[in-house]
Design a protein around this motif. Structure first.
Motif, short mmCIF file in Angstrom:
data_model
loop_
_atom_site.label_atom_id
_atom_site.label_comp_id
_atom_site.label_asym_id
_atom_site.label_seq_id
_atom_site.Cartn_x
_atom_site.Cartn_y
_atom_site.Cartn_z
N THR A 292 0.83 -1.21 0.00
CA THR A 292 0.00 0.00 0.00
C THR A 292 0.87 1.25 0.00
OG1 THR A 292 -0.10 -0.03 2.43
CG2 THR A 292 -1.88 -1.14 1.24
N THR A 293 2.18 1.07 -0.08
CA THR A 293 3.10 2.21 0.01
C THR A 293 3.95 2.41 -1.24
OG1 THR A 293 4.74 0.80 1.11
CG2 THR A 293 3.25 2.08 2.53
N ILE A 294 4.35 1.34 -1.91
CA ILE A 294 5.17 1.46 -3.11
C ILE A 294 4.27 1.90 -4.27
CG2 ILE A 294 6.71 0.29 -4.74
CD1 ILE A 294 7.30 -1.75 -2.53
N PRO A 295 4.62 2.98 -4.98
CA PRO A 295 3.79 3.42 -6.11
C PRO A 295 3.65 2.33 -7.17
CG PRO A 295 5.38 5.11 -5.51
CD PRO A 295 5.76 3.89 -4.73
N ILE A 296 2.43 2.17 -7.66
CA ILE A 296 2.12 1.19 -8.71
C ILE A 296 1.61 1.94 -9.92
CG2 ILE A 296 0.68 -0.77 -9.38
CD1 ILE A 296 0.51 -1.43 -6.33
N VAL A 297 2.27 1.75 -11.06
CA VAL A 297 1.89 2.46 -12.28
C VAL A 297 1.30 1.47 -13.28
CG1 VAL A 297 2.64 3.95 -14.16
CG2 VAL A 297 3.70 4.15 -11.90
N MET A 298 0.06 1.71 -13.67
CA MET A 298 -0.60 0.88 -14.68
C MET A 298 -0.26 1.44 -16.05
SD MET A 298 -4.42 0.72 -12.94
CE MET A 298 -4.66 2.49 -13.21
N ALA A 299 0.53 0.71 -16.82
CA ALA A 299 0.77 1.14 -18.19
C ALA A 299 -0.53 1.02 -18.98
CB ALA A 299 1.86 0.32 -18.84
N TYR A 300 -1.40 0.11 -18.52
CA TYR A 300 -2.74 0.00 -19.09
C TYR A 300 -3.59 -0.84 -18.16
CZ TYR A 300 -6.67 -1.02 -22.12
OH TYR A 300 -7.94 -1.13 -22.63
N SER A 301 -4.84 -0.43 -17.97
CA SER A 301 -5.79 -1.21 -17.17
C SER A 301 -7.20 -0.94 -17.67
CB SER A 301 -5.69 -0.83 -15.69
OG SER A 301 -6.71 -1.49 -14.95
N THR A 302 -7.99 -1.99 -17.73
CA THR A 302 -9.39 -1.85 -18.13
C THR A 302 -10.26 -1.71 -16.89
OG1 THR A 302 -9.03 -3.21 -20.09
CG2 THR A 302 -11.29 -2.95 -19.37
N ASP A 303 -11.05 -0.65 -16.84
CA ASP A 303 -12.02 -0.41 -15.77
C ASP A 303 -11.42 -0.58 -14.37
OD1 ASP A 303 -14.39 0.15 -14.50
OD2 ASP A 303 -15.24 -1.84 -14.80
N PRO A 304 -10.40 0.21 -14.00
CA PRO A 304 -9.79 0.08 -12.67
C PRO A 304 -10.75 0.42 -11.53
CG PRO A 304 -9.00 2.06 -13.75
CD PRO A 304 -9.77 1.29 -14.78
N VAL A 305 -11.75 1.26 -11.80
CA VAL A 305 -12.74 1.58 -10.77
C VAL A 305 -13.62 0.37 -10.51
CG1 VAL A 305 -14.66 3.07 -10.11
CG2 VAL A 305 -12.72 4.03 -11.37
N GLY A 306 -14.18 -0.20 -11.57
CA GLY A 306 -15.05 -1.36 -11.44
C GLY A 306 -14.34 -2.56 -10.84
N ASN A 307 -13.03 -2.66 -11.06
CA ASN A 307 -12.27 -3.78 -10.52
C ASN A 307 -11.68 -3.50 -9.14
OD1 ASN A 307 -12.48 -5.70 -12.70
ND2 ASN A 307 -11.19 -4.34 -13.90
N GLY A 308 -12.05 -2.35 -8.56
CA GLY A 308 -11.63 -2.06 -7.19
C GLY A 308 -10.18 -1.65 -7.03
N LEU A 309 -9.54 -1.22 -8.12
CA LEU A 309 -8.14 -0.83 -8.03
C LEU A 309 -7.97 0.61 -7.58
CD1 LEU A 309 -6.90 -2.49 -11.34
CD2 LEU A 309 -6.53 -3.32 -9.01
N VAL A 310 -8.89 1.48 -8.01
CA VAL A 310 -8.87 2.89 -7.61
C VAL A 310 -10.27 3.32 -7.21
CG1 VAL A 310 -6.92 3.44 -9.13
CG2 VAL A 310 -9.26 3.72 -9.97
N ALA A 311 -10.34 4.39 -6.41
CA ALA A 311 -11.64 4.87 -5.94
C ALA A 311 -12.43 5.53 -7.07
CB ALA A 311 -11.44 5.85 -4.79
N SER A 312 -11.76 6.31 -7.88
CA SER A 312 -12.41 6.96 -9.02
C SER A 312 -11.34 7.39 -9.99
CB SER A 312 -13.23 8.18 -8.56
OG SER A 312 -12.37 9.24 -8.19
N LEU A 313 -11.74 7.76 -11.21
CA LEU A 313 -10.77 8.22 -12.20
C LEU A 313 -10.23 9.60 -11.84
CD1 LEU A 313 -12.44 7.12 -15.57
CD2 LEU A 313 -10.70 5.92 -14.23
N VAL A 314 -11.06 10.41 -11.22
CA VAL A 314 -10.64 11.76 -10.85
C VAL A 314 -9.76 11.75 -9.60
CG1 VAL A 314 -11.44 14.05 -10.16
CG2 VAL A 314 -12.70 12.76 -11.89
#
Length: 270
Positions: free
Chosen positions: A112-134
């Protein structure tokens, strides 16, 4: 071009994707050697790590002096991601970079501390990866795409190319979290126009071969390919199989969202 967002520098690399690099501008580089954990699902020859290296060079960062790239691949075996991620955490990686959607849940669980960069991800909100796009929150940022939303468009394109069909094939990897949503959207879109979807799953190159043999047996007139790192790495072979439909002298029209992710959306850092 570098885009500064809340003290992080984004590098335009990987064919339109981004890499968050927690360094100041090249003129103010830290003396610390930064370690990038790069996760791939395919061989080094098919991986995008070379584009990342080039982007770093163009911005004045010297590999071996300013950063070290720890490249790792599961070679199509997605179940190995937790093991490899654990190794990279123990190596004290400063940032993780991956274009493999299937790697993101394991990364999210690992740190939960090391930055994670998605070079590409489909629907990260729907998959619970991020809270929102904004406001993604947490330690995950990068690019968000909508290849699940494109499946109805792919179906529309294929039915335009091959009119008067009753069913259509869908190649998908069940180990990729977004596959279920792609399948649902494809089925919903097909039902609206009176078509049925014939899904066949594949997790590796051998299963891709079998999948196209299965499409031939089902005599599907066209195939959609769901977005997946394995299929991207095997895109040349997928094209060859489509062009050499073993049950017919005709080519098998095939549509995929893989070659270009230009419709992706940038996510800010927290």
């Amino acid at each position: 071009m570098a885009i500064h967002i809340r003290r992080r520098q984004f590098l335009s690399t990987l064919g339109g994707s981004v890499v968050a690099w927690p360094l100041a501008a090249p003129a103010q580089q830290s003396s610390k050697l930064r370690r990038i954990g790069f996760l791939s699902a395919v061989s080094r020859e098919l991986s995008s790590h070379a584009a990342l290296q080039q982007g770093m060079r163009e911005l004045g960062y010297v590999e071996g002096k300013d950063f070290v790239l720890e490249w790792r691949s599961v070679e199509g075996k997605y179940e190995r991601f937790p093991e490899i991620i654990g190794e990279l955490v123990r190596l004290k990686s400063d940032v993780f970079v991956t274009g493999v959607t299937a790697a993101l849940p394991a990364l999210q669980r690992a740190t939960t501390t090391i930055p994670i960069v998605m070079a590409y991800s489909t629907d990260p909100v729907g998959n619970g990866l991020v809270a929102s796009l904004v406001r993604p929150g947490g330690n995950i940022t990068g690019l968000a795409g909508s290849s699940d939303d494109s499946s109805p468009k792919q179906l529309e394109l294929l039915t335009t190319i091959v009119p008067n069909i009753s069913h259509i094939g869908l190649l998908g990897n069940p180990d990729t979290e977004t596959y279920s949503s792609v399948l649902k959207r494809a089925r919903d879109a097909a039902q609206k126009v009176g078509l049925s979807v014939v899904p066949i799953e594949a997790r590796n190159p051998q299963e891709i071969e079998k999948a196209f043999a299965g499409f031939a047996k089902e005599r599907v007139p066209a195939v959609m390919v769901a977005s997946d790192a394995i299929f991207f790495g095997q895109r040349q072979r997928v094209a060859e199989l489509a062009l050499n439909n073993r049950e017919s002298t005709a080519r098998l029209p095939t549509c995929s969202a893989l070659p270009s992710h230009r419709s992706s959306t940038f996510l800010p850092t927290r």
